[in-house]
Scaffold this motif. Structure first.
Motif, mmCIF file in Angstrom:
data_model
loop_
_atom_site.group_PDB
_atom_site.id
_atom_site.type_symbol
_atom_site.label_atom_id
_atom_site.label_comp_id
_atom_site.label_asym_id
_atom_site.label_seq_id
_atom_site.Cartn_x
_atom_site.Cartn_y
_atom_site.Cartn_z
ATOM 1 N N UNK A 1 37.019 99.106 23.353
ATOM 2 C CA UNK A 1 36.738 98.755 21.955
ATOM 3 C C UNK A 1 37.879 97.933 21.376
ATOM 4 N N UNK A 2 39.098 98.339 21.692
ATOM 5 C CA UNK A 2 40.265 97.601 21.203
ATOM 6 C C UNK A 2 40.229 96.154 21.688
ATOM 7 N N UNK A 3 39.947 95.937 22.961
ATOM 8 C CA UNK A 3 39.915 94.572 23.505
ATOM 9 C C UNK A 3 38.829 93.740 22.842
ATOM 10 N N UNK A 4 37.663 94.361 22.668
ATOM 11 C CA UNK A 4 36.563 93.627 22.045
ATOM 12 C C UNK A 4 36.876 93.302 20.588
ATOM 13 N N UNK A 5 37.427 94.285 19.861
ATOM 14 C CA UNK A 5 37.760 94.040 18.457
ATOM 15 C C UNK A 5 38.817 92.941 18.337
ATOM 16 N N UNK A 6 39.752 92.883 19.298
ATOM 17 C CA UNK A 6 40.755 91.816 19.272
ATOM 18 C C UNK A 6 40.085 90.445 19.390
ATOM 19 N N UNK A 7 39.060 90.357 20.234
ATOM 20 C CA UNK A 7 38.303 89.100 20.349
ATOM 21 C C UNK A 7 37.644 88.743 19.017
#
Length: 536
Positions: free
Chosen positions: A275-281
């Protein structure tokens, strides 16, 4: 009210799912008052209307309502607008008063608070209505239009999440766990919808019963399920469950147990690495939208092309679409000049031209393919480097920037709460603000599937005194505002990672507006470190 013999009637801004955002044509509060803010309820008496709003909407409510009819009650930060509403209800309640409420739009916790406020009043009759006499009935739900969030984005599939929920119900001897918070249902199912304005959740009610998750997309199916249930005890969250639902459950069991803190909301607040990686995108795309918007405005002004607040708002929305957004996470705020004093200025003026040297407050966010919200704010000087900031503009901006940097770089411990961060940010603001400017909202809020998620909360009230845990995502957004002069807000969304605050937002700050003499040496170091990772 005359036909029903009602003296006082409470009009809500929510829908039957207690959603924060409701389309204006279905928002009873808006239809009564003309006020379009996301929160704020009303008491209607035979003679007048009382509208209760928090600090974000003090100016907007006065501007949008007919003050000959509507009394705007400006609520401070020490109480919730709903609490003040019920206090006013008690003040207005004469003996034998009949108060009308809509039970499908009133939470159980709100009803209990109302009862407490009225407990010393004589012979009060509360009439509960399952229909709203103001707003039209909701259209049928299209049950097929939902999108699945894959494991690569969510980090956990539904069976993994349900295993944790099952353990919770078993450990607490729960027969039936009622789930009425829409974001919790979206989280558990890894499904997203587009049925609700500024939301990626979908309309449903759910229950965990006998180790199985039941999802109901229509009221009839849910009501049939409740009638058929044989449960020793039913656990529910009073803040997200309507009074109407409570009444239906009371008909089948006398053991209703309130949950103070939702276990599922706590699970949802801790983001997985995926989720963190996707939210960063998603935040990178939002940074790009913000930077492209600022460049577009400055280039337009350089070419002497007229740009209104409404033009600017439309441009932001079009750029989000270009970056792949599926919808906005809230109505875009594009305020200029003295309108920047309106904390939530969501009605941009199509006639108000933006001029070089005007302060611009841009607060925007969106949903992308898999339904996680973004939220960030930048205040900047229109016209770019050729524009010259006034001393006051620099003073206000730099005071806010100082507070922001201290919040972003707060020295965390295992015991840190949102209250602690807010206290530090507020201390810096108070020590540096110009006369007449106020900071009248919380420092931040959680962000996830909804744009306003709880936990956590970053504010000056008791509810913020809960521990901040690794994986939590929230905003840091101090601001200063003065009616007639304008305002400044700077907002980043951040996440707690490895004992530190890491920013998801990486948009830069307006160098034109920074008074470096106001910054401490430490704040200058923090600013320099931020500029190394900024986007644009």
């Amino acid at each position: 009210m005359e036909n029903e013999g009602i003296t006082l009637f409470v009009v809500n801004s929510t829908d039957e799912y207690l959603s924060e955002y409701v389309s204006l044509d279905k928002n009873a509060r808006y239809l009564v008052t003309g006020f379009s803010g996301s929160t704020g309820d009303v008491i209607v008496t035979p003679a007048e209307v009382f509208l209760f709003v928090d600090g974000r909407y003090h100016l907007q409510a006065e501007k949008q309502t007919n003050l000959d009819i509507v009394t705007v009650v400006k609520v401070g930060m020490d109480k919730s607008p709903l609490k003040v509403l019920y206090e006013k209800l008690a003040e207005l309640a004469t003996p034998n008063v009949k108060i009308g409420i809509v039970s499908t739009k009133t939470s159980c916790s709100a009803f209990k608070e109302m009862q407490k406020a009225l407990e010393n009043k004589q012979d009060v009759i509360i009439a509960e209505y399952e229909f709203d006499p103001v707003s039209p009935a909701q259209p049928p739900i299209d049950e097929k239009k939902l999108k699945y969030v894959p494991l690569a984005i969510s980090g956990k599939i539904t069976p993994q999440k349900m295993e944790l929920v099952r353990k919770y119900t078993h450990d607490n001897n729960i027969d039936l766990l009622l789930i009425t918070n829409l974001e919790e249902i979206a989280y558990l199912t890894n499904l997203r919808g587009k049925e609700i304005p500024y939301s990626s959740s979908f309309k449903a009610k759910a229950a965990v019963f006998r180790d199985k998750l039941h999802i109901f997309r229509t009221e009839n199916k849910f009501n049939q399920f409740i009638k058929s249930v044989k449960a020793e005890n039913v656990y529910f969250c009073p803040g997200s469950t309507t009074l109407s639902v409570c009444r239906k459950i009371e008909a089948v069991t006398n053991k209703l147990v309130e949950i103070k803190d939702s276990f599922i909301s706590e699970l949802k607040s801790i983001k997985t690495n995926q989720e963190r990686s996707y939210m960063q995108e998603c935040y990178l795309k939002t940074d790009i939208v913000v930077n492209r918007t600022i460049c577009w405005l400055n280039q337009s002004l350089e070419k002497e092309i007229k740009v209104s607040e409404k033009n600017l708002s439309d441009k932001v929305k079009s750029l989000f679409i270009e970056e792949g957004a599926t919808g906005l996470s809230f109505e875009t705020i594009t305020a200029s000049g003295e309108n920047t004093a309106f904390i939530h200025y969501t009605s941009p003026d199509c006639e108000k031209a933006i001029n070089a040297g005007d302060l611009i407050l841009l607060d925007c966010g969106a949903y992308f393919e898999y339904g996680y919200a973004t939220d960030q704010t930048r205040t900047f000087l229109a016209g770019g480097k050729r524009a010259i900031a006034t001393d006051q503009q620099k003073h206000v901006y730099t005071a806010v920037l100082k507070a922001f940097l201290n919040g972003l770089n707060y020295d965390l411990s295992d015991d840190t709460t949102g209250f602690d961060i807010d206290k530090k940010v507020r201390e810096v603001i108070e020590a540096n603000k110009p006369e007449g400017f106020t900071f009248s909202h919380a420092t931040g809020h959680g962000v996830g599937i909804p744009v306003h998620e709880a936990p956590p909360k970053i504010g000056p009230t008791e509810v913020s005194k809960t521990l901040l845990r690794p994986g939590m995502c929230f905003t840091i957004e101090p601001g200063l505002y003065c009616e007639g002069k304008g305002g400044v807000r700077i907002e980043n969304t951040v996440m707690l990672i490895d004992g530190k605050i890491e920013t998801l937002t990486r948009a830069g700050f307006d160098e034109n507006l920074i008074d470096y003499d106001m910054l401490s040496e430490q704040e200058k170091v923090w600013l320099e470190e931020y500029n190394k990772i900024k986007v644009g």
